[in-house]
Enzyme design. Sequence first.
Site, PDB file in Angstrom:
ATOM      1  CD  GLU A 309     -17.894 -25.952  17.027  1.00 45.00           C
ATOM      2  OE1 GLU A 309     -18.782 -25.209  17.488  1.00 45.00           O
ATOM      3  OE2 GLU A 309     -17.105 -25.590  16.136  1.00 45.00           O
ATOM      4  CD1 TRP A 312     -14.990 -22.894  18.116  1.00 43.30           C
ATOM      5  CD2 TRP A 312     -14.974 -20.720  18.640  1.00 43.30           C
ATOM      6  NE1 TRP A 312     -14.578 -22.191  17.003  1.00 43.30           N
ATOM      7  CE2 TRP A 312     -14.563 -20.860  17.295  1.00 43.30           C
ATOM      8  CE3 TRP A 312     -15.045 -19.434  19.192  1.00 43.30           C
ATOM      9  CZ2 TRP A 312     -14.223 -19.765  16.500  1.00 43.30           C
ATOM     10  CZ3 TRP A 312     -14.703 -18.344  18.401  1.00 43.30           C
ATOM     11  CH2 TRP A 312     -14.299 -18.506  17.081  1.00 43.30           C
ATOM     12  CD1 TRP A 340     -26.208  -0.899  16.530  1.00 46.36           C
ATOM     13  CD2 TRP A 340     -26.260  -2.233  14.736  1.00 46.36           C
ATOM     14  NE1 TRP A 340     -25.108  -1.716  16.593  1.00 46.36           N
ATOM     15  CE2 TRP A 340     -25.106  -2.549  15.514  1.00 46.36           C
ATOM     16  CE3 TRP A 340     -26.496  -2.940  13.554  1.00 46.36           C
ATOM     17  CZ2 TRP A 340     -24.208  -3.545  15.142  1.00 46.36           C
ATOM     18  CZ3 TRP A 340     -25.596  -3.947  13.199  1.00 46.36           C
ATOM     19  CH2 TRP A 340     -24.478  -4.239  13.963  1.00 46.36           C
ATOM     20  CG  ASN A 378     -23.203 -23.708  16.202  1.00 49.93           C
ATOM     21  OD1 ASN A 378     -23.332 -22.856  17.070  1.00 49.93           O
ATOM     22  ND2 ASN A 378     -22.113 -23.797  15.445  1.00 49.93           N
ATOM     23  CD1 TRP A 396     -23.850  -5.843  18.145  1.00 44.73           C
ATOM     24  CD2 TRP A 396     -24.086  -7.204  19.899  1.00 44.73           C
ATOM     25  NE1 TRP A 396     -23.097  -5.324  19.177  1.00 44.73           N
ATOM     26  CE2 TRP A 396     -23.210  -6.155  20.260  1.00 44.73           C
ATOM     27  CE3 TRP A 396     -24.376  -8.195  20.840  1.00 44.73           C
ATOM     28  CZ2 TRP A 396     -22.637  -6.056  21.535  1.00 44.73           C
ATOM     29  CZ3 TRP A 396     -23.810  -8.099  22.103  1.00 44.73           C
ATOM     30  CH2 TRP A 396     -22.946  -7.039  22.438  1.00 44.73           C
ATOM     31  CD1 TRP A 419     -26.513 -13.879  20.027  1.00 41.62           C
ATOM     32  CD2 TRP A 419     -26.942 -12.550  18.296  1.00 41.62           C
ATOM     33  NE1 TRP A 419     -27.734 -14.236  19.529  1.00 41.62           N
ATOM     34  CE2 TRP A 419     -28.031 -13.432  18.471  1.00 41.62           C
ATOM     35  CE3 TRP A 419     -26.988 -11.615  17.270  1.00 41.62           C
ATOM     36  CZ2 TRP A 419     -29.146 -13.412  17.633  1.00 41.62           C
ATOM     37  CZ3 TRP A 419     -28.098 -11.592  16.431  1.00 41.62           C
ATOM     38  CH2 TRP A 419     -29.160 -12.481  16.611  1.00 41.62           C
TER      39      TRP A 419
END
Length: 517
Positions: A309, A312, A340, A378, A396, A419
Amino acid sequence: MTTAPHAHPPQPDLPRALVWFRRDLRVDDHAALYHALTQARQVYCAFVFDRSILDALQAAGRQADRRVEFIRDSLVDLDAQLRALGQAHGVEGAGLIVRHGHADTELPALAAELGVQAVYCAHDDEPAALTRDAKVRGRLADAGIVLHTAKDVTVFERSEVLTATGSPYGVFTPYKNAWLKKLGAAGHPRGDGFYLRPYPVARHARHLAPRPPALALAVPTLADIGFLPTNLHQLKLPTGSTGALELLDDFLEQRIDGYHDARDYPAVKGPSYLSTHLRFGTVSIRRLAREAWDRMRGGSRGAEVWLSELIWRDFYHQVLHHHPRVVGHAFRPEYDAIRWEHGKQAEALFAAWCEGRTGYPLVDAAMAQLNQTGYMHNRLRMVVASFLTKDLGLDWRRGEAYFAIHLNDFDLAANNGGWQWAASTGCDAQPYFRIFNPVSQSERFDPEGRFIQRYLPQLARLAPKLIHAPWQARPVDLAAAGVVLGRDYPAPIVDHAAAREQTLARFAVVKSRAIGS
């Protein structure tokens, strides 16, 4: 004879320096402070409450912001630690100088007032920060002052981890493997884990400088900078590096080895809860990675997943550095063509998502957690992001912006990366048809409905097997729980199965155009 990993001899031509604290609000293992202390004879320390940021918050109606209060409280802790460090090394009057103004003018003015020859700070690769720092560098140069910046926010940054062809990574797993190899998993000529060694600040603290009497002031109050108190203290989120180490000790003693099992369950105390501290640098990323690295090599599966993590986070920072267009655009350019949903109906759907009125309990409970506390688990970040983009068909960027306002731990690189991952427009080896089912996610990760009950008390009397999808409950069960759909809790604003088909069609059109182009 060996030398300290970060050692630099003092330079006689740099008698005075200023350390500009930004997102590194600690004394321990502090890169810029270490470099200043080893290269200058006198070192002042300062923080600027940047009105370029604060004025924008106030203009948006955020007169009470947990992040501002967290920073302010952490500065009090930082000031106390600097004073104590100075006193321990015979320097009376050391401490933090705090200004309130536009950083690109306030910092150069302070440097000139102090008569320093150099300013030290950590890298910050967010676009707005790069623009600010360029202005500061220019104004300092005009005054004959040098700006030195150092890596401190990540373990590896910018172009430190590249592919064999010298290109930045666009997929996480190969990046992670290269990250671990560079760290020393396969051996490193300078020693295993070399890049995680701490900067020994205290060893050189005798070079801290006493603050001039006119600048030896207490850290401003929230009122002094035009802000109101929040519920931060009621939430019991400890602040400052003192608070960060309390949380870290608790995590290491109680939960890290089981992190891989517990981290996905929002009703369970599984995470480290250090994300806000990591965002503002009240704890060193090197220290966290070192703790994870050492325990992983000792066989801890939980530590291995926790380190992943942290990697990341590095990954998303290097993506932002190499692809700044991701701020406002899809990492995969072809997905900028996605159409969208928009119009009045889309606005109503977005408002329902923001306010936790979607009719899907796990989504609504997660949004309630965010709105009430500034924190979101998370797993739930992925669930609500998938719901916004793939159930509601909304851009998004709207969700990203909402998180940016409300998250205590908001970090541009990580928020944008998360996102875009959820929306399938970003760095992700998985295809666009990964769509989270909010009901099955709820049943799997909150099986007893405890998290939902905490944030949606109106559903607390529903049986666990019914709380995940109240609209499927029998009228008699709803009545027994005192729940009237449409009064106590909304009916679903969208049908998940139908929305899934619409999302597949929305993405397929773009994908087919990209293939045919």
